[in-house]
Design an enzyme around this catalytic site. Structure first.
Site, PDB file in Angstrom:
ATOM      1  NE  ARG A 181      29.133  26.871  47.124  1.00 41.54           N
ATOM      2  CZ  ARG A 181      28.915  27.061  46.090  1.00 41.54           C
ATOM      3  NH1 ARG A 181      29.378  27.848  45.073  1.00 41.54           N
ATOM      4  NH2 ARG A 181      28.638  25.987  44.963  1.00 41.54           N
ATOM      5  NE  ARG A 207      32.798  35.932  44.625  1.00 38.01           N
ATOM      6  CZ  ARG A 207      32.990  35.220  43.984  1.00 38.01           C
ATOM      7  NH1 ARG A 207      33.262  33.739  44.576  1.00 38.01           N
ATOM      8  NH2 ARG A 207      33.432  35.054  42.839  1.00 38.01           N
ATOM      9  CD  GLU A 236      29.969  29.955  37.951  1.00 33.74           C
ATOM     10  OE1 GLU A 236      29.718  29.439  38.656  1.00 33.74           O
ATOM     11  OE2 GLU A 236      31.347  30.521  37.991  1.00 33.74           O
ATOM     12  CB  SER A 257      29.155  25.570  36.682  1.00 36.13           C
ATOM     13  OG  SER A 257      30.114  26.786  36.996  1.00 36.13           O
ATOM     14  NE  ARG A 316      26.895  34.986  42.055  1.00 43.68           N
ATOM     15  CZ  ARG A 316      28.583  34.088  41.204  1.00 43.68           C
ATOM     16  NH1 ARG A 316      28.863  34.080  40.105  1.00 43.68           N
ATOM     17  NH2 ARG A 316      28.879  34.465  42.663  1.00 43.68           N
TER      18      ARG A 316
END
Length: 431
Positions: free
Chosen positions: A262, A277, A349, A352, A391
């Protein structure tokens, strides 16, 4: 993708659903373009009928020797032929504009999604585990003495630039162990089928899974046109594109461990320290293809699968339901799982889990044949992280930290680490 027939039948409901997302109504614009397209198609059909009548009359005029009528009819046939071509081209142009417009409108939230403007309005629905307390100041993952030398951001930056990292030695092994543990749990206990997917996909796969055109800037494209996947949701979900499945084949439950890419467009200045990130990361993904009547229950099942990974690892977490102003573009309902990170003194987070309803299926034309022989219907598609490996590594390291900078690792990782569950301050694993 939205069903234009549903918008025609109830434009007010469509606009009301968009308003719940904080967006202006679009039914008027959509239906105006749809009306223009349909009018041109109708006009082309009328012109075709006139052309056919004139074509039949040409022969009769010639047989009568009526030269003037013969020439008039020939001219009319040519005129109608040109008119049909023009109207057909204009209708195709309107259709392309309509398709593009519908492709850029986000999915409609489910009726029971909590209303809200942004993440501040998300609703916590569960909290699990005791947040650890320490008699020392908790550190972030990259600050731990046992980790610092094995999490090499300087070399990653030298090779690839900012937001890349080189994991070495024991930390690299723990990272690998986590992904294997996740996959084994999903396959052996949760009944998912493991898939090893490509990480390069075509435009059609990105479009069919709602990543294009909306999120082109957030992804990487190669010079010869392929896209690097932002998550294996893309190839897993698109694997049923264009298919008409038997109802008995549903649900299809898949999992994959893959590299993900990403560009993090729009995230400048956010989470610049550590590996929270990154431009390149790994994730174990879950995807389900279901009957529409089963999709809501399937989302809850997938959520439990993801939560179960953290519970086995002993990582405290909370689960929140995203409000209408925070759910993603393609989702109709989303649950986020946030792991406790002691170094940040915050939940962040880590997964999801979303249902898209028929939104993706309509884009990629994925259907199923009802067992009773009825008309084929669009399947429902769901996706969820089970979990983000990097993560999860952060969460395991930070929650297991000790006063001297060593880390005690979760017992469930013992089979993957040769029984060694202590990461010493010198960066070595010991029993």
């Amino acid at each position: 993708m939205h069903d234009i027939k549903a918008i025609r039948e109830n434009p007010d409901a469509f606009d009301a659903a968009l308003a719940r997302r904080g967006l202006s109504g679009m039914s008027g614009e959509v239906l105006a373009l749809d009306g223009s397209r349909r009018a041109k198609i109708g006009a082309a059909e009328d012109a075709k009928a006139e052309q056919n009548r004139a074509s039949k009359e040409v022969g009769a005029a010639k047989a009568k020797g009526d030269e003037a009528e013969f020439e008039r009819l020939r001219a009319l046939v040519a005129e109608k032929k040109a008119e049909i071509a023009r109207l057909t081209d204009e209708a195709k142009a309107d259709d392309a504009k309509l398709t593009d417009m519908l492709a850029r409108i986000p999915n409609l939230p489910a009726d029971d999604v909590p209303h809200g403007a942004d993440e501040a309005d998300n609703v916590e629905i569960k909290r699990w585990g005791d947040v650890p307390s320490y008699d020392f100041a908790a550190k972030e993952h990259f600050e731990l003495a046992s980790v610092a030398a094995s999490m090499d951001f300087a070399t990653g930056a030298k090779i690839s630039g900012a937001r890349f990292v080189m994991l070495k030695g024991a930390v690299a092994r723990i990272h690998r162990a986590l992904s294997q543990f996740m996959l084994d749990t999903h396959v052996d206990e949760n009944g998912l089928t493991e898939i090893n997917t490509p990480v390069l996909v075509r435009d059609e796969a990105m479009y069919g899974t709602d990543k294009l055109p909306k999120f082109g800037d957030d992804s990487y494209q190669t010079t010869n046109g392929w896209w690097l996947i932002p998550t294996s949701e893309v190839p897993l979900t698109y694997s049923v594109a264009g298919e008409t499945l038997d109802e008995a084949a549903l649900p299809i439950r898949l999992t994959s461990h893959s590299l993900c890419f990403r560009s993090e467009a729009g995230s400048a200045g956010r989470d610049t320290s550590g590996m929270l990130r990154q431009h390149q990361f790994e994730k174990v993904e879950m995807v389900s293809i279901t009957h529409p009547d089963a999709s809501d229950d399937e989302q809850k099942r997938m959520l439990g699968c993801a939560e179960g990974i953290l519970e086995k690892l002993g990582v405290p977490y909370r689960t929140v339901e995203l409000c209408t102003g925070d759910i993603g573009f393609g989702a109709r309902r989303t649950f986020d799982i946030e792991a406790w990170l002691p170094g940040q003194n915050a939940y962040r987070e880590i997964s999801s889990v979303s249902t898209t309803g028929a939104f993706q299926a309509r884009r990629m034309n994925a259907r199923f044949k009802p067992a009773d022989g009825g008309k084929p219907q669009f399947v429902h598609t769901l996706n969820g992280s089970g979990l983000a490996v990097g993560r999860c590594l952060i969460a395991v390291l930070e929650n297991g930290q000790q006063a001297d900078g060593s880390v005690t690792l979760p017992a469930v990782l013992a089979p993957y680490l040769g029984g060694k569950l202590t990461l010493n301050v010198d960066g070595a694993l010991t029993a």
